[in-house]
Enzyme design. Sequence first.
Site, PDB file in Angstrom:
ATOM      1  N   ILE A   1     124.161 -14.842  27.554  1.00 46.70           N
ATOM      2  CA  ILE A   1     124.444 -13.995  28.707  1.00 46.70           C
ATOM      3  C   ILE A   1     124.804 -14.915  29.874  1.00 46.70           C
ATOM      4  CG2 ILE A   1     123.427 -12.405  30.388  1.00 46.70           C
ATOM      5  CD1 ILE A   1     121.787 -11.236  28.047  1.00 46.70           C
TER       6      ILE A   1
ATOM      7  N   HIS B   1     132.750  -6.776  21.708  1.00 45.04           N
ATOM      8  CA  HIS B   1     131.394  -6.313  21.373  1.00 45.04           C
ATOM      9  C   HIS B   1     131.470  -5.307  20.222  1.00 45.04           C
ATOM     10  CE1 HIS B   1     127.205  -5.353  21.865  1.00 45.04           C
ATOM     11  NE2 HIS B   1     127.481  -4.072  22.028  1.00 45.04           N
TER      12      HIS B   1
END
Length: 197
Positions: free
Chosen positions: A97, A114
Amino acid sequence: MSKRIVVLISGNGSNLQSLIDKTKSHEIPGTIVHVFSSKSTAYGLERAKAASIPTSVLSLKTYKDKHLTREDFNKDLSALVSDQKPDLVVLAGWMLILSESFVNQFRGKLINLHPSMPGDIEGANAIERAYQEFLSGKRTKTGVMVHYVIPEVDKGEPILFEKVDILPNDSLNDLETRIHTVEHKLISLAVAKVLSD
């Protein structure tokens, strides 16, 4: 002038390979100028080298071993990516992240792949989580999306997405293979779309 693409990876790099192939065939109006990996063992680095694309490894573990912070890591990565003067930064299997400061620096030209539909399964292990829900009778579909990155994980505006069926006799491996096929197609289409807009 060809648009400059920077790709961030953490693993096998099969989506990177799709991007390499589509830039070479000019289906993507740009050039991959650098590949950054969060792992020195990522096979994607070999794919980049085979295509004569410069690579760098920036490992969060190395920073932690030196008692540096995650923010130090993000700051250095941000500076290195910025040095490449990218028109687009693509997270293609990047498993860390990124900090809000990194995201905001490249906002509007930072996109992520994703394995889920918009607003469905966010965060890590999305394929495994979808498969577990399938096994418990809660779902028969999942999907893939490419979206703009914002500080909230996997919540940015979708660029392209496609549903993927989970078939009755699917193993996790079967589902992963089907999702990867869609990913390879979608990431290239999304990069071409963003660079052409």
